[in-house]
Design a protein around this motif. Structure first.
Motif, mmCIF file in Angstrom:
data_model
loop_
_atom_site.group_PDB
_atom_site.id
_atom_site.type_symbol
_atom_site.label_atom_id
_atom_site.label_comp_id
_atom_site.label_asym_id
_atom_site.label_seq_id
_atom_site.Cartn_x
_atom_site.Cartn_y
_atom_site.Cartn_z
ATOM 1 N N PRO A 168 11.738 17.482 34.805
ATOM 2 C CA PRO A 168 10.959 18.207 35.810
ATOM 3 C C PRO A 168 10.147 19.369 35.254
ATOM 4 C CG PRO A 168 13.279 18.769 35.984
ATOM 5 C CD PRO A 168 13.195 17.614 35.030
ATOM 6 N N TYR A 169 10.449 19.816 34.040
ATOM 7 C CA TYR A 169 9.725 20.942 33.448
ATOM 8 C C TYR A 169 8.737 20.491 32.376
ATOM 9 C CZ TYR A 169 13.298 23.654 35.841
ATOM 10 O OH TYR A 169 14.132 24.201 36.793
ATOM 11 N N LYS A 170 8.406 19.209 32.393
ATOM 12 C CA LYS A 170 7.410 18.714 31.441
ATOM 13 C C LYS A 170 6.120 19.515 31.597
ATOM 14 C CE LYS A 170 4.753 14.612 30.093
ATOM 15 N NZ LYS A 170 4.581 13.147 30.259
ATOM 16 N N PRO A 171 5.513 19.973 30.491
ATOM 17 C CA PRO A 171 4.257 20.719 30.599
ATOM 18 C C PRO A 171 3.185 19.923 31.333
ATOM 19 C CG PRO A 171 5.182 20.963 28.408
ATOM 20 C CD PRO A 171 6.009 19.921 29.101
ATOM 21 N N ALA A 172 2.379 20.642 32.107
ATOM 22 C CA ALA A 172 1.351 20.008 32.926
ATOM 23 C C ALA A 172 0.054 19.787 32.169
ATOM 24 C CB ALA A 172 1.073 20.873 34.161
ATOM 25 N N ARG A 173 -0.052 20.377 30.985
ATOM 26 C CA ARG A 173 -1.334 20.361 30.283
ATOM 27 C C ARG A 173 -1.179 19.753 28.892
ATOM 28 N NH1 ARG A 173 -2.148 24.840 31.545
ATOM 29 N NH2 ARG A 173 -2.037 26.370 29.878
ATOM 30 N N LEU A 174 -2.152 18.916 28.485
ATOM 31 C CA LEU A 174 -2.147 18.318 27.153
ATOM 32 C C LEU A 174 -3.046 19.154 26.243
ATOM 33 C CD1 LEU A 174 -0.879 15.824 25.752
ATOM 34 C CD2 LEU A 174 -3.038 14.636 26.120
ATOM 35 N N GLY A 175 -2.477 19.569 25.107
ATOM 36 C CA GLY A 175 -3.176 20.499 24.226
ATOM 37 C C GLY A 175 -4.138 19.835 23.260
ATOM 38 N N HIS A 176 -5.208 20.562 22.968
ATOM 39 C CA HIS A 176 -6.227 20.228 21.949
ATOM 40 C C HIS A 176 -6.246 18.737 21.564
ATOM 41 C CE1 HIS A 176 -2.657 20.884 19.493
ATOM 42 N NE2 HIS A 176 -2.800 22.200 19.497
#
Length: 267
Positions: A168-176
């Motif tokens: 449930p705490y997977k980051p919402a944003r994919l980096g660079h």
């Protein structure tokens, strides 16, 4: 109008600078930003061997909660004048999903915002950090059978990151998402990865994830473009992918770098 820097590092970064959290906050205020997210490199899984000489890719596990506490203090100090969010830049390492999920389960309740990035790729012989140096990149390409296969491996790993069950705490944003291009101008022949970038964007849209519009690549002498390049930022916005500007600052005076140029892409 963009006014939040969503990708900022701290003195807890072992390969960054000693600039204080307050120095980053003051630079954000100086540049007229409304806020920033501190996204320090999360500790790597204990069983994963950092391939970088010196093993300085990420925070030591013992520093995770001191870091979160320091961010909480600076949030309170600047409350009312700057919105500061607590975050992490979490490495997606294929095969270490269980350990990453456990880390997020532990830290997640204290996080406001986070990024999921790919820095490490595994070839048949070993793990590589593809953005550490040109020499490290070349070694990875040699092990992978060439730059084309290494690019393919990178984008396949990004797709795995998007699809991974990290709880449930997977980051919402994919980096660079085009970090693999960091050393592109060191070589005469370029790899055409345009279809793969668009594939990643389509999967991001389907997963409801955000895109890190990261300007750090502009300051890398062998990259000379943002991650991803401007046209893909505009395409992402046209696909209703939430675009979050990030300086990827590892020193305070880089906070907010080029934010207005990114904002102009989204007008």
């Amino acid at each position: 109008m963009l006014s939040h820097d969503g990708h900022v590092h701290t003195p807890f970064c072992p390969h960054g600078t000693a600039d204080t959290l307050a120095a980053y906050a003051e630079e954000a205020r100086k540049k007229g930003l409304s806020g920033l997210t501190f996204t320090e490199h999360a500790p790597l899984p204990a069983s994963f061997q950092d391939p970088v000489p010196g093993g300085d890719s990420a925070m030591h596990p013992d520093e995770l909660f001191p870091y979160l506490e320091a961010v909480e203090r600076i949030k309170q100090e600047y409350r009312g004048s700057l919105t500061i969010l607590s975050g992490l830049e979490v490495d997606y390492i294929h095969g270490w999903e269980k350990e990453t999920k456990a880390l997020l389960q532990e830290a997640g309740p204290y996080l406001d915002d986070s990024i999921l990035s790919v820095h490490f790729l595994q070839t048949d012989s070993r793990w590589h950090c593809i953005d550490f140096s040109r020499e490290a990149f070349e070694a990875a390409a040699l092990d992978a059978g060439g730059r084309g296969p290494l690019y393919h491996l990178y984008y396949e790993t990004l797709l795995q990151a998007i699809q991974a069950d990290l709880g449930p705490y997977k980051p919402a944003r994919l980096g660079h998402i085009t970090l693999i291009r960091k050393f592109q101008h060191a070589f005469d022949q370029q790899v055409d990865d345009t279809p793969r970038i668009r594939e990643v964007l389509h999967h991001l849209a389907a997963a409801g994830m955000q895109l890190d519009a990261n300007t750090a690549g502009r300051y890398k002498p062998e990259c000379r473009e943002m991650y991803p390049p401007e046209t893909f930022v505009q395409e992402a916005a046209g696909m209703d992918i939430p675009v979050v500007y990030g300086s990827d600052a590892h020193r305070s005076d880089h906070t907010g770098a080029d934010i207005q140029s990114v904002a102009s892409l989204l007008d």
